[in-house]
Design an enzyme around this catalytic site. Structure first.
Site, mmCIF file in Angstrom:
data_model
loop_
_atom_site.group_PDB
_atom_site.id
_atom_site.type_symbol
_atom_site.label_atom_id
_atom_site.label_comp_id
_atom_site.label_asym_id
_atom_site.label_seq_id
_atom_site.Cartn_x
_atom_site.Cartn_y
_atom_site.Cartn_z
ATOM 1 N N ASP A 1 0.831 -1.203 0.000
ATOM 2 C CA ASP A 1 0.000 0.000 0.000
ATOM 3 C C ASP A 1 0.864 1.251 0.000
ATOM 4 O O ASP A 1 1.402 1.643 1.027
ATOM 5 C CB ASP A 1 -0.918 0.000 1.225
ATOM 6 N N LYS B 1 1.623 7.923 0.709
ATOM 7 C CA LYS B 1 2.058 7.950 2.099
ATOM 8 C C LYS B 1 3.431 8.614 2.228
ATOM 9 O O LYS B 1 4.207 8.651 1.268
ATOM 10 C CB LYS B 1 2.163 6.514 2.643
ATOM 11 N N ARG C 1 -11.132 -0.327 2.671
ATOM 12 C CA ARG C 1 -12.599 -0.419 2.754
ATOM 13 C C ARG C 1 -13.223 -0.570 1.372
ATOM 14 O O ARG C 1 -14.320 -1.117 1.242
ATOM 15 C CB ARG C 1 -13.142 0.815 3.481
ATOM 16 N N ASP D 1 -5.803 6.575 -0.120
ATOM 17 C CA ASP D 1 -5.152 5.772 0.913
ATOM 18 C C ASP D 1 -6.172 5.092 1.821
ATOM 19 O O ASP D 1 -5.806 4.322 2.697
ATOM 20 C CB ASP D 1 -4.202 6.650 1.745
#
Length: 499
Positions: free
Chosen positions: A256, A263, A337, A333
């Site tokens: 991720d 990030k 979900r 990010d």
């Protein structure tokens, strides 16, 4: 590593040839006349040793004892928790290069769960990751004998511990692998190996199948990566076909970056752990293959990378989920979900008894609960109570968090049915409220394991949590269902070798 269970009193333990003998001494110890008992009693009498869990006295080449090294360690009240504390206290001795054969002997009666806790703690202490190291030394410990007063009485507890070790270490292995050694395709291959175990089946859906299913949110997350997504479907068939399954859903973001909402660079390497929810589902199935409980379980893993490139989903884009609900992607990010919501919609086709999703979902949960307890959200009190109880027994605890409807207010969007984020306040709760929009009336729980799935710093690595919680929950549900329904007839399979 091989575990053996043996009826072993202290007098016999003194004759066991091994590199390390660990003797667990409970409160109120009534020593016998053997050498080890006399030694322990004298050390306790003179104040050199306490029976408080974890207190220890290390000895070398004790006369009349065959073991090269001996550790007398306090076992407290003899509970599973005290057992774990005691074994953890001697972890450095267990992991030492010279410890190839270990004998661990209960000086008192082994209480419920203590033998399982012992096996798990030994495995945890001796675990070594070696897959991507060129000259790494493998785990030095290759055999552990667990000595108890009555081996037949402790057999079920022992077998459960061995099965949990197999599942937890499978989860740790895949959690620890670097992202280039744990791509969605490789994760699917790992799932396929589990189908070699009794009663387990595996089906893997590729991008074309996922598109036909209408999983637009899942597809959107995967768009920025050159690695093709995989939707993994596992089934464990341990009960009658008409018994509703428990569905486990594991977030499988194999790396991720945050996507376009990228990030910060520090510690981004730890985002290889963002598939630990998926790893825990794989680990649970690994343990189910050993335990063979009378229950049906489905495992769903949406696996992909979240990467930034010219095709990647952008902040402000609107995507359509499998349920037909539209989502404004305000932050790329918050991708976990998005993949989970489509998997939860898919789960409904199994008409499940319960659905439990497991995900390293939010940093907010780490702020709320740290690394001690996983966050647990549920729309069903009975399910929440069962998961909480299972976590306590497994020493893999969770804590129920609120799901008030007011928390969903921030998810409102001017351009879609909902946004995928709702601001910083209560971030783990609003993430759960997002997922709740996709479960309907199904009994559902969400486990946010962002704080518990791995450790950072010098002890960096996957923990294998919450495999223990999941398995204890499933075993509990199997016991509940067993009197009402006749399980599938099959002999217990012999213990399988790890795939």
């Amino acid at each position: 590593m091989n575990f053996d269970l043996k009826t072993l009193e202290l007098a016999a333990a003194a004759s066991e040839k091994c590199d390390l003998l660990v003797v667990l001494l409970p409160d109120g110890l009534k020593p016998g006349k053997d050498a080890l008992s006399a030694l322990a009693a004298l050390a306790i009498k003179n104040g050199d040793l306490s029976t408080k869990a974890g207190k220890q006295l290390q000895l070398y080449q004790v006369p009349a004892v065959a073991a090269r090294r001996v550790v007398l360690v306090g076992h407290g009240d003899g509970s599973a928790r005290a057992t774990r504390q005691a074994v953890q206290a001697v972890g450095s001795a267990i992991k030492a290069a010279q410890t190839k054969r270990l004998v661990l002997c209960f000086a008192g009666k082994a209480s419920a769960g203590a033998v399982s806790a012992c096996v798990q703690a030994v495995a945890e202490a001796s675990y070594v990751y070696v897959t991507t190291k060129s000259k790494a030394e493998a785990r030095s410990l290759n055999r552990c004998v667990v000595g108890v007063q009555d081996a037949p009485a402790a057999r079920e507890d022992f077998d459960a511990g061995v099965a949990l070790v197999a599942g937890i270490e499978f989860a740790r292995e895949w959690g620890n692998r670097p992202a280039n050694h744990a791509t969605p395709s490789l994760l699917a291959d790992a799932a396929r190996t589990l189908a070699k175990l009794p009663r387990i089946q595996c089906k893997v859906h590729g991008p074309a199948e996922v598109a036909r299913l209408g999983m637009g949110a899942f597809l959107a997350v995967a768009r920025g990566s050159e690695e093709p997504l995989r939707f993994i479907e596992l089934r464990y068939n341990g009960a009658a076909k008409d018994q509703p399954p428990v569905v486990l859903v594991g977030k499988g973001i194999t790396f991720d970056t945050g996507g376009i909402s990228i990030k910060p660079a520090p510690e981004m390497d730890e985002m290889k752990f963002d598939m630990c929810g998926a790893a825990s589902v794989l680990g649970a199935f690994r343990a189910l293959g050993e335990l063979q409980p009378p229950i049906n379980v489905v495992g769903l893993i949406p696996a992909c990378e979240n990467m930034p490139d010219g095709r990647a989903v952008k902040p402000g884009d609107v995507v359509t989920s499998m349920s037909g609900q539209t989502i404004e992607v305000l932050n790329t990010d918050a991708e976990g979900r998005l993949v989970l919501c489509d998997a939860l919609t898919y789960a409904a086709r199994f008409k499940p008894a319960a659905v439990v999703d497991v995900a390293t979902l939010t940093g907010a949960c780490v702020i709320a609960l740290g690394g001690v307890r996983s966050g647990m959200f549920s729309n069903n009190d009975a399910l929440a109570s069962a998961l909480h109880a299972a976590g306590e027994v497994a020493q893999d605890p969770c804590w129920r968090m609120p799901l008030d409807d007011d928390y969903a207010e921030g998810l409102k969007s001017n351009f879609a049915d909902m946004g995928n984020v709702a601001g910083r306040a209560g971030g783990s709760i609003t993430a759960a409220k997002f997922l709740q929009k996709y479960v309907g009336e199904m009994p559902w729980a969400h486990l946010d394991i962002a704080g518990t799935a791995w450790k950072g710093g010098a002890s960096k690595g996957a923990t294998g949590r919450p495999v223990g919680l999941l398995i204890h929950y499933l075993l509990g549900q199997a016991q509940v269902a067993q009197p009402a329904r006749k399980p599938a007839t099959a002999k217990r399979a012999p213990r399988a070798k790890a795939p």
